[in-house]
Design a protein around this motif. Structure first.
Motif, PDB file in Angstrom:
ATOM      1  N   SER A   1       0.893  -1.059   0.097  1.00 56.75           N
ATOM      2  CA  SER A   1      -0.123   0.047  -0.169  1.00 56.75           C
ATOM      3  C   SER A   1       0.934   1.207   0.029  1.00 56.75           C
ATOM      4  CB  SER A   1      -0.974   0.049   1.280  1.00 56.75           C
ATOM      5  OG  SER A   1      -0.061   0.119   2.366  1.00 56.75           O
ATOM      6  N   GLY A   2       0.405   2.287  -0.443  1.00 53.89           N
ATOM      7  CA  GLY A   2       1.228   3.554  -0.634  1.00 53.89           C
ATOM      8  C   GLY A   2       2.517   3.473  -1.217  1.00 53.89           C
ATOM      9  N   HIS A   3       3.491   3.521  -0.309  1.00 52.75           N
ATOM     10  CA  HIS A   3       4.986   3.638  -1.107  1.00 52.75           C
ATOM     11  C   HIS A   3       5.393   2.449  -1.433  1.00 52.75           C
ATOM     12  CE1 HIS A   3       9.288   4.458  -0.740  1.00 52.75           C
ATOM     13  NE2 HIS A   3       8.844   5.587  -1.192  1.00 52.75           N
ATOM     14  N   CYS A   4       5.037   1.141  -1.023  1.00 53.78           N
ATOM     15  CA  CYS A   4       5.424  -0.262  -1.250  1.00 53.78           C
ATOM     16  C   CYS A   4       7.038  -0.502  -0.865  1.00 53.78           C
ATOM     17  CB  CYS A   4       5.220  -0.469  -2.626  1.00 53.78           C
ATOM     18  SG  CYS A   4       3.548  -0.503  -3.088  1.00 53.78           S
ATOM     19  N   GLY A   5       7.292   0.347   0.023  1.00 55.58           N
ATOM     20  CA  GLY A   5       8.860   0.259   0.444  1.00 55.58           C
ATOM     21  C   GLY A   5       8.940  -0.848   1.295  1.00 55.58           C
ATOM     22  N   LEU A   6       8.077  -1.336   2.000  1.00 50.02           N
ATOM     23  CA  LEU A   6       7.988  -2.704   2.877  1.00 50.02           C
ATOM     24  C   LEU A   6       8.044  -3.757   2.068  1.00 50.02           C
ATOM     25  CD1 LEU A   6       8.036  -3.919   5.602  1.00 50.02           C
ATOM     26  CD2 LEU A   6       5.748  -3.910   5.488  1.00 50.02           C
ATOM     27  N   LEU A   7       7.157  -3.827   1.075  1.00 54.15           N
ATOM     28  CA  LEU A   7       7.324  -4.928  -0.022  1.00 54.15           C
ATOM     29  C   LEU A   7       8.598  -5.118  -0.817  1.00 54.15           C
ATOM     30  CD1 LEU A   7       6.049  -6.904  -1.827  1.00 54.15           C
ATOM     31  CD2 LEU A   7       5.265  -5.285  -3.345  1.00 54.15           C
ATOM     32  N   VAL A   8       9.057  -3.965  -1.339  1.00 52.05           N
ATOM     33  CA  VAL A   8      10.506  -4.178  -2.060  1.00 52.05           C
ATOM     34  C   VAL A   8      11.685  -4.426  -0.988  1.00 52.05           C
ATOM     35  CG1 VAL A   8      12.313  -2.624  -3.223  1.00 52.05           C
ATOM     36  CG2 VAL A   8       9.980  -2.231  -3.711  1.00 52.05           C
TER      37      VAL A   8
END
Length: 133
Positions: free
Chosen positions: A106-113
């Motif tokens: 969600s949002g920035h997707c940094g956690l996913l990356v």
């Protein structure tokens, strides 16, 4: 000082208050009152400024420069994403026989990356499943 209305800002506020570090959240005036109340309940000073996230970020940068504060921002830098990747490292270390990881996007997707990069680096056979929040 943080200028986002996101999970990142909630985490910064939570930890800053736990560490007894004064923290300011700069958000657009259109941010939801319940969320702003959450920041205040944690102990942050909330400043509503501008009609867009960009306005809030620029104002936070200005206040930080003017007062000698640190302004934390979500970004795409390797250092920021590596920090988020520590979530993947923790999962890998704590879960025996790991086959798959579900990561919210969600949002920035940094956690996913960051999480996906760490997991795939440690073991390319582990599946990373994206959960749209």
């Amino acid at each position: 000082m943080v200028a986002t209305d996101s999970s990142f800002s909630r985490a910064v506020v939570f930890h800053a208050v736990e560490l007894r570090i004064p923290v300011f959240i700069i958000t657009p005036v259109c941010s939801s009152p319940p969320r702003l109340r959450t920041y205040r309940d944690y102990g942050a000073v909330v400043i509503s400024y501008g009609s867009t996230a960009r306005d809030s970020i620029n104002h936070a940068r200005h206040l930080a420069r003017e007062n000698g504060y640190l302004c934390l921002e979500e970004d795409d830098s390797a250092v920021y994403l590596a920090g988020l990747g520590s979530v993947g490292l923790e999962i890998y270390e704590q879960v025996l026989q790991l086959d798959a990881v579900i990561v919210p996007a969600s949002g920035h997707c940094g956690l996913l990356v960051g999480t996906a990069a760490a997991i795939k680096h440690l073991d390319p056979r582990i599946s990373v499943i994206v959960s749209l929040v």
